[in-house]
Design an enzyme around this catalytic site. Sequence first.
Site, mmCIF file in Angstrom:
data_model
loop_
_atom_site.group_PDB
_atom_site.id
_atom_site.type_symbol
_atom_site.label_atom_id
_atom_site.label_comp_id
_atom_site.label_asym_id
_atom_site.label_seq_id
_atom_site.Cartn_x
_atom_site.Cartn_y
_atom_site.Cartn_z
ATOM 1 N N GLY A 282 0.823 -1.354 0.091
ATOM 2 C CA GLY A 282 -0.048 -0.020 -0.170
ATOM 3 C C GLY A 282 1.040 1.211 -0.111
ATOM 4 O O GLY A 282 1.823 1.384 -0.545
ATOM 5 N N CYS A 283 0.359 2.222 0.603
ATOM 6 C CA CYS A 283 1.159 3.569 0.670
ATOM 7 C C CYS A 283 2.587 3.247 1.162
ATOM 8 O O CYS A 283 2.652 2.758 2.252
ATOM 9 C CB CYS A 283 0.559 4.532 1.635
ATOM 10 S SG CYS A 283 1.458 6.077 2.037
#
Length: 202
Positions: A39-40
Amino acid sequence: MKKLLIIGLALSLLLYADDDRKKMDKKAENYSKIVLAGGCFWCLEPPYDKIDGVVKTVVGYAGGEEKNPSYEQVAAGLTGHTEVIEITYDPKKVGLEKLLDVFWRNIDPLDRSGQFCDKGRQYRTAVFYSDEQERKLALKTRGKAEKQIALKGEFVTEITPLDRFYPAEDYHQEYYIKNPYRYKFYRYSCGRDRRLAQLWGK
């Protein structure tokens, strides 16, 4: 006489600098790297920066076809890349198995659509391996994680060969240190820690 002394001192400094550089290069030869997507990419640096034996973390992009992609291109889902972190570590101090155990505990491996509040393939989870040993360890640690996770479901995290890693722009590196308040607000509002607690416990 003074000129000779200055020249001699300058030569000595150059020799010392060259010797230090050779020692650093030799040490770097003994380091290993692994590229992970969770993810991020801002959120994967903090857990790894705390680990003794991790030499450096660099956020960037992998898994796409476009050369030298920009953040804007990747975030828009135009290149096929995903946000990743490249971890340089000293295998004499920390093993890859431990680094992968930490990885599983910091992602939602059940989410096919992205991670937490970020959706799209640019936020998919993946282990990008460089050799057969890394692939086998990724599978082994995934098996352990499947037994430990609190919420049962299919693990959809990709285990795939690494083609190329592209470092992200400078302002993304160590974002949680450079912009602590913005980072904490983003992480909280994205619900990352709440979801991780549901999946793995506190």
